[in-house]
Every structure is written in structure tokens, then in C-alpha cells.
Design a protein around this motif. Structure first.
Motif, PDB file in Angstrom:
ATOM      1  N   SER A  85       0.843  -1.241  -0.077  1.00  0.00           N
ATOM      2  CA  SER A  85      -0.104   0.171  -0.079  1.00  0.00           C
ATOM      3  C   SER A  85       0.896   1.137   0.092  1.00  0.00           C
ATOM      4  CB  SER A  85      -0.955   0.209   1.178  1.00  0.00           C
ATOM      5  OG  SER A  85      -0.041   0.059   2.232  1.00  0.00           O
ATOM      6  N   ILE A  86       2.006   1.177   0.234  1.00  0.00           N
ATOM      7  CA  ILE A  86       2.876   2.456   0.238  1.00  0.00           C
ATOM      8  C   ILE A  86       3.463   2.842  -1.222  1.00  0.00           C
ATOM      9  CG2 ILE A  86       3.977   1.651   2.425  1.00  0.00           C
ATOM     10  CD1 ILE A  86       6.563   0.975   0.786  1.00  0.00           C
ATOM     11  N   MET A  87       2.969   2.005  -2.063  1.00  0.00           N
ATOM     12  CA  MET A  87       3.219   2.465  -3.421  1.00  0.00           C
ATOM     13  C   MET A  87       2.133   3.771  -3.937  1.00  0.00           C
ATOM     14  SD  MET A  87       3.524  -1.172  -5.213  1.00  0.00           S
ATOM     15  CE  MET A  87       4.069  -0.543  -6.912  1.00  0.00           C
ATOM     16  N   ARG A  88       1.328   4.240  -3.023  1.00  0.00           N
ATOM     17  CA  ARG A  88       0.632   5.228  -3.227  1.00  0.00           C
ATOM     18  C   ARG A  88       0.860   6.223  -2.185  1.00  0.00           C
ATOM     19  NH1 ARG A  88      -3.479   4.605  -6.385  1.00  0.00           N
ATOM     20  NH2 ARG A  88      -4.802   6.510  -5.362  1.00  0.00           N
ATOM     21  N   TYR A  89       1.987   6.321  -1.577  1.00  0.00           N
ATOM     22  CA  TYR A  89       2.501   7.296  -0.742  1.00  0.00           C
ATOM     23  C   TYR A  89       2.651   8.691  -1.524  1.00  0.00           C
ATOM     24  CZ  TYR A  89       7.283   7.132  -1.859  1.00  0.00           C
ATOM     25  OH  TYR A  89       8.625   7.327  -2.354  1.00  0.00           O
ATOM     26  N   ARG A  90       3.311   8.652  -2.375  1.00  0.00           N
ATOM     27  CA  ARG A  90       3.578   9.590  -3.260  1.00  0.00           C
ATOM     28  C   ARG A  90       2.558  10.675  -3.500  1.00  0.00           C
ATOM     29  NH1 ARG A  90       1.872   5.662  -5.795  1.00  0.00           N
ATOM     30  NH2 ARG A  90       0.824   6.156  -7.855  1.00  0.00           N
ATOM     31  N   THR A  91       2.773  11.885  -3.560  1.00  0.00           N
ATOM     32  CA  THR A  91       1.557  13.254  -3.941  1.00  0.00           C
ATOM     33  C   THR A  91       1.760  13.201  -5.742  1.00  0.00           C
ATOM     34  OG1 THR A  91       3.402  14.756  -3.754  1.00  0.00           O
ATOM     35  CG2 THR A  91       1.784  14.209  -1.830  1.00  0.00           C
ATOM     36  N   ASP A  92       2.885  13.083  -6.169  1.00  0.00           N
ATOM     37  CA  ASP A  92       2.826  13.521  -7.724  1.00  0.00           C
ATOM     38  C   ASP A  92       2.425  11.933  -8.367  1.00  0.00           C
ATOM     39  OD1 ASP A  92       3.329  15.865  -7.370  1.00  0.00           O
ATOM     40  OD2 ASP A  92       5.510  15.711  -7.452  1.00  0.00           O
ATOM     41  N   ALA A  93       2.115  12.141  -9.601  1.00  0.00           N
ATOM     42  CA  ALA A  93       1.843  11.006 -10.366  1.00  0.00           C
ATOM     43  C   ALA A  93       3.082  10.300 -10.897  1.00  0.00           C
ATOM     44  CB  ALA A  93       1.054  11.367 -11.628  1.00  0.00           C
ATOM     45  N   MET A  94       3.178   9.079 -10.553  1.00  0.00           N
ATOM     46  CA  MET A  94       4.401   8.330 -10.924  1.00  0.00           C
ATOM     47  C   MET A  94       4.240   7.369 -12.157  1.00  0.00           C
ATOM     48  SD  MET A  94       6.481   5.023  -8.988  1.00  0.00           S
ATOM     49  CE  MET A  94       6.867   6.262  -7.429  1.00  0.00           C
ATOM     50  N   PRO A  95       5.215   7.806 -13.274  1.00  0.00           N
ATOM     51  CA  PRO A  95       5.004   7.139 -14.691  1.00  0.00           C
ATOM     52  C   PRO A  95       4.923   5.544 -14.528  1.00  0.00           C
ATOM     53  CG  PRO A  95       6.851   8.844 -14.650  1.00  0.00           C
ATOM     54  CD  PRO A  95       6.209   8.554 -13.168  1.00  0.00           C
ATOM     55  N   VAL A  96       4.576   4.909 -15.415  1.00  0.00           N
ATOM     56  CA  VAL A  96       4.273   3.513 -15.319  1.00  0.00           C
ATOM     57  C   VAL A  96       5.495   2.823 -15.086  1.00  0.00           C
ATOM     58  CG1 VAL A  96       3.229   1.331 -16.774  1.00  0.00           C
ATOM     59  CG2 VAL A  96       2.013   3.730 -16.839  1.00  0.00           C
ATOM     60  N   ARG A  97       6.275   3.194 -16.113  1.00  0.00           N
ATOM     61  CA  ARG A  97       7.790   2.464 -15.926  1.00  0.00           C
ATOM     62  C   ARG A  97       8.568   2.560 -14.556  1.00  0.00           C
ATOM     63  NH1 ARG A  97      13.332   3.729 -17.309  1.00  0.00           N
ATOM     64  NH2 ARG A  97      14.539   2.016 -18.211  1.00  0.00           N
ATOM     65  N   GLU A  98       8.363   3.781 -13.991  1.00  0.00           N
ATOM     66  CA  GLU A  98       9.071   4.126 -12.568  1.00  0.00           C
ATOM     67  C   GLU A  98       8.120   2.984 -11.367  1.00  0.00           C
ATOM     68  OE1 GLU A  98       9.183   6.070 -14.688  1.00  0.00           O
ATOM     69  OE2 GLU A  98      11.092   6.799 -14.521  1.00  0.00           O
ATOM     70  N   MET A  99       6.857   3.169 -11.762  1.00  0.00           N
ATOM     71  CA  MET A  99       6.148   1.993 -11.069  1.00  0.00           C
ATOM     72  C   MET A  99       6.484   0.696 -10.913  1.00  0.00           C
ATOM     73  SD  MET A  99       3.579   1.984  -8.880  1.00  0.00           S
ATOM     74  CE  MET A  99       2.768   3.678  -8.791  1.00  0.00           C
ATOM     75  N   THR A 100       6.618   0.392 -12.208  1.00  0.00           N
ATOM     76  CA  THR A 100       7.010  -0.952 -12.555  1.00  0.00           C
ATOM     77  C   THR A 100       8.412  -1.397 -11.815  1.00  0.00           C
ATOM     78  OG1 THR A 100       5.944  -1.088 -14.644  1.00  0.00           O
ATOM     79  CG2 THR A 100       7.407  -2.620 -14.198  1.00  0.00           C
ATOM     80  N   TYR A 101       9.409  -0.667 -11.877  1.00  0.00           N
ATOM     81  CA  TYR A 101      10.576  -0.809 -11.390  1.00  0.00           C
ATOM     82  C   TYR A 101      10.432  -0.829  -9.644  1.00  0.00           C
ATOM     83  CZ  TYR A 101      13.670  -1.118 -15.398  1.00  0.00           C
ATOM     84  OH  TYR A 101      14.263  -1.577 -16.339  1.00  0.00           O
ATOM     85  N   LEU A 102       9.803  -0.044  -8.898  1.00  0.00           N
ATOM     86  CA  LEU A 102       9.478   0.160  -7.840  1.00  0.00           C
ATOM     87  C   LEU A 102       8.636  -1.276  -7.154  1.00  0.00           C
ATOM     88  CD1 LEU A 102       9.154   1.499  -4.836  1.00  0.00           C
ATOM     89  CD2 LEU A 102       7.041   2.475  -5.812  1.00  0.00           C
ATOM     90  N   PHE A 103       7.820  -1.946  -7.923  1.00  0.00           N
ATOM     91  CA  PHE A 103       7.203  -3.080  -7.777  1.00  0.00           C
ATOM     92  C   PHE A 103       8.076  -3.974  -7.901  1.00  0.00           C
ATOM     93  CE2 PHE A 103       4.638  -6.854  -8.689  1.00  0.00           C
ATOM     94  CZ  PHE A 103       3.730  -6.682  -7.658  1.00  0.00           C
ATOM     95  N   ILE A 104       9.235  -4.073  -8.867  1.00  0.00           N
ATOM     96  CA  ILE A 104      10.132  -5.078  -8.739  1.00  0.00           C
ATOM     97  C   ILE A 104      10.973  -5.009  -7.532  1.00  0.00           C
ATOM     98  CG2 ILE A 104      12.127  -6.056 -10.059  1.00  0.00           C
ATOM     99  CD1 ILE A 104      10.844  -4.953 -12.498  1.00  0.00           C
ATOM    100  N   VAL A 105      11.514  -3.851  -7.276  1.00  0.00           N
ATOM    101  CA  VAL A 105      12.248  -3.562  -6.003  1.00  0.00           C
ATOM    102  C   VAL A 105      11.633  -4.254  -4.594  1.00  0.00           C
ATOM    103  CG1 VAL A 105      13.308  -1.961  -4.540  1.00  0.00           C
ATOM    104  CG2 VAL A 105      13.777  -1.950  -7.029  1.00  0.00           C
TER     105      VAL A 105
END
Length: 223
Positions: A85-105
Motif C-alpha cells: 500500500s505504500i506504493m501510493r504514498y507519493r503526491t505526484d503521479a508516478m510514470p508507469v515505468r517507474e511504478m514497475t521498477y518500484l514494484f520489482i524492487v
């Protein structure tokens, strides 16, 4: 070794080995697969430190719940829900590629922390397999870089003026534009928001939406 074991347990030493493997794999993915295209030091910083934090959170959560019979599964489930659920902690929109790498990490950190009974060789093979999958996708499934542009010549957004619109954007931005999508419209101020796709000749640009462009209250609806 005996001197070290007087202060720390064997389980903790095994954890340090898995932590080193996890950080090495995360560093390879972020440094050599993500960063060369994006050049985003802020996400580099975020990915690495989130990996460190998630690894230790999961490891000590499992360590504390080991003696709680019948509650370990529930505790781990709740913990996993909180972690992702912390993947939604940001205030600015995160691009799809960055979101994918965050999920992998995040997934790598969780897997390496949970794999207490898995042999180190099998853990290494699993991590290598993930790295190869990311490398394959980066080499084969190339992402077209894009930007959001606030555009003032609203008379050119009509479908029959698309070629003229692209030519005007090429002259004003210097980008090798291949495709344009029209998003939000502001007829009061004669302004439109365009999503511009372009060829990246030097292969060092980001596929991320330009962070300096702030959409105010009108949400983009992609064509």
C-alpha cells in the motif's frame, strides 16, 4: 567466526548474506537497466532505500511472529498489504515505468527476506532470473519516450490538421515527434494539453512525463 557468533546469531549472519544479495541485485537492476534510459537520480535514491527498508521490515516481522503459532500467516498477510500500500504514498503521479521498477524492487526485497529456508544458490538463481526478465523486456519491448505539452495554437488540434500540428511542434521543440494525442482542452484560454511521442536519438532521455508540467484541475482523458 566463533568470536562473531558470541554477539550475533547464525540466523542473523544468514540474513546479512541474503541482504547483500538483495542489494546487489537491486543495484544492478536500477543502475544498469533503469537509470541509463531515465537519468532520474530521485527515483534511483528512492528505489534503493525502499529496498533496504522493506527487506528489514519483512525479516524482523517474520522473526517476531515465528513464536506466535497460528498467527504468523495472518500477520504476514497484513504486513504484505501494508507494504504494497505504500506504493501510493507519493503526491505526484508516478510514470508507469517507474511504478514497475518500484514494484520489482519491493518484490525482490520481500522474496529475499522471506527465503530463510531456501539455499543461497537457489536464491541467487531466482534473482538472476528476475534480472534476465527485466533485461529482456528493456531490450525487446522498447518504450517510446513522451512528454505533456501545453499548446496554444488550438486551431491545429483538429484531425485534418494533424500533420501541420506535428510540423509546428517539431519546429518549436526540436524533437523528432512521431505521434500526438490530444488531452485536456481549455477553450476559455485557447489552450490544449498534448501528449507527444518522439524518437530519442541519444537514448539518454526519459520516457517519463515531464515533471514540470502540472495539470491543474482538469484531468487528462487520453484519446
Amino acid at each position: 567466526m566463533e568470536f562473531i557468533l558470541k554477539f550475533v546469531s547464525a540466523d542473523y549472519l544468514q540474513m546479512l548474506v541474503r541482504f547483500a544479495i538483495c542489494m546487489l541485485v537491486n543495484w544492478i537492476i536500477v543502475k544498469y537497466l533503469y537509470y541509463p534510459k531515465s537519468k532520474r537520480r530521485d527515483f534511483f535514491f528512492t528505489f534503493m532505500l525502499i529496498g533496504v527498508a522493506i527487506f528489514f521490515i519483512v525479516f524482523f516481522m517474520i522473526f517476531v511472529l515465528e513464536d506466535m503459532k497460528g498467527k504468523t500467516g495472518i500477520g504476514v498477510g497484513i504486513g504484505m498489504f501494508g507494504i504494497f500500500s505504500i506504493m501510493r504514498y507519493r503526491t505526484d503521479a508516478m510514470p508507469v515505468r517507474e511504478m514497475t521498477y518500484l514494484f520489482i524492487v519491493l518484490c525482490l526485497s520481500v522474496v529475499n527476506a522471506l527465503a530463510s529456508t531456501m539455499p543461497v544458490v537457489e536464491l541467487l538463481l531466482t534473482d538472476i532470473l528476475i534480472v534476465l526478465c527485466v533485461w529482456f523486456c528493456e531490450r525487446v519491448l522498447k518504450v517510446v519516450p513522451c512528454k505533456l505539452i501545453q499548446y496554444d495554437r488550438i486551431e491545429l488540434i483538429r484531425p485534418d490538421c494533424r500533420e501541420e500540428l506535428i510540423d509546428d511542434l517539431k519546429k518549436r521543440t526540436g524533437l523528432a515527434i512521431t505521434r500526438v494525442e490530444v488531452g485536456g482542452l481549455d477553450l476559455l484560454r485557447d489552450m490544449a494539453v498534448l501528449k507527444v511521442y518522439y524518437k530519442n536519438s541519444d537514448k539518454t532521455g526519459s520516457n517519463s512525463v515531464d515533471a514540470k508540467v502540472k495539470l491543474k484541475q482538469t484531468e487528462l482523458r487520453e484519446v
